[in-house]
Design an enzyme around this catalytic site. Structure first.
Site, short mmCIF file in Angstrom:
data_model
loop_
_atom_site.label_atom_id
_atom_site.label_comp_id
_atom_site.label_asym_id
_atom_site.label_seq_id
_atom_site.Cartn_x
_atom_site.Cartn_y
_atom_site.Cartn_z
N LYS A 45 -9.70 -4.25 -5.78
CA LYS A 45 -8.58 -3.32 -5.98
C LYS A 45 -7.34 -4.06 -6.50
O LYS A 45 -7.30 -5.29 -6.49
CB LYS A 45 -8.29 -2.60 -4.65
N PHE A 93 -3.45 11.18 2.59
CA PHE A 93 -3.17 9.92 1.90
C PHE A 93 -3.70 9.87 0.47
O PHE A 93 -3.47 8.89 -0.24
CB PHE A 93 -3.73 8.73 2.69
N ARG A 121 -21.62 -3.83 2.24
CA ARG A 121 -20.76 -3.16 3.21
C ARG A 121 -20.45 -4.08 4.39
O ARG A 121 -19.32 -4.13 4.87
CB ARG A 121 -21.40 -1.86 3.71
N THR A 127 -12.82 -0.84 6.98
CA THR A 127 -11.76 -0.35 6.09
C THR A 127 -10.37 -0.76 6.58
O THR A 127 -9.52 -1.16 5.80
CB THR A 127 -11.83 1.20 5.98
N ARG A 138 -12.43 -8.31 3.94
CA ARG A 138 -11.20 -7.66 4.43
C ARG A 138 -10.62 -8.40 5.64
O ARG A 138 -9.41 -8.49 5.79
CB ARG A 138 -11.48 -6.20 4.77
N ASN A 148 -6.45 -2.80 1.09
CA ASN A 148 -7.59 -3.48 1.72
C ASN A 148 -8.50 -4.22 0.74
O ASN A 148 -9.67 -4.44 1.03
CB ASN A 148 -8.37 -2.53 2.62
N HIS A 151 -13.54 -2.45 -2.65
CA HIS A 151 -14.39 -1.28 -2.43
C HIS A 151 -15.83 -1.68 -2.66
O HIS A 151 -16.12 -2.48 -3.55
CB HIS A 151 -14.03 -0.15 -3.41
#
EC number: 2.7.4.6
Length: 187
Positions: A45, A93, A121, A127, A138, A148, A151
């Site tokens: 991100k 959000f 994952r 998250t 993360r 965070n 993805h």
């Protein structure tokens, strides 16, 4: 020690030529177990790109034995983000998420490997960075739930949808030799 050896060997398992599509089921031997070779979307991100974490992310996936089959850096169009996050449209959000994801470049990647969806994952972590375990991406790099870093697709079906959304099939590489080719060592 023996268990560690076999886990490492399975991580690096390479299958024969791939069938078209993001997921492939391969059976080894008659009556043997099924091994699923999958593809998943991973996106660094804007905060991760800005903090120069792309190399760290790639290194973790490569060390895990996964094969990079597609990668690009782009300013994500709002239309792609709206479709990607369609399940979150009604969340309070959502507008902030779209603003954040369009605030800078995203590095989108497609990784291939044995159970890569589930493994990725686990590698990225929870998250919420406050709940992400140390050793996860993360847990090591995220500073806030709204920033965070990364993805990863949450299911094989989701991965297929997301890969088709972010990539054209011509942008993905099919490793003819199972990803074991090395340009430093002659064949």
């Amino acid at each position: 020690m023996g268990g560690l050896f076999w886990r490492s060997a399975l991580r690096g398992l390479r299958c024969g030529p791939r069938a078209p599509g993001p997921s492939l089921l391969v059976r080894h031997g008659s009556g043997g177990p099924s091994w699923t070779r999958e593809r998943t979307l991973v996106a660094v991100k804007p905060d991760g790109v800005q903090r120069r974490l792309v190399g760290d992310v790639i290194q973790r996936f490569e060390r895990r034995g996964f094969t990079l089959v597609g990668m690009k850096m782009l300013q994500a169009p709002e239309s792609v983000l709206a479709e990607h996050y369609q399940d979150l449209r009604r969340k309070p959000f959502y507008p902030a998420l779209i603003r954040y994801m369009s605030s800078g470049p995203v590095v989108a990647m497609v990784w291939e490997g044995y159970n890569v969806v589930r493994a990725s994952r686990a590698m990225i972590g929870h998250t919420d960075s406050a709940e992400a375990a140390p050793g996860t991406i993360r847990g090591d790099f995220s500073v806030h739930i709204s920033r965070n870093v990364i993805h990863a697709s949450d299911s094989v079906e989701g991965a297929q949808r997301e890969i088709q959304l972010w990539f054209q099939s011509s942008e993905l590489v099919s490793w003819a030799d199972g990803g074991q080719h090395s340009s430093i060592h002659p064949a």
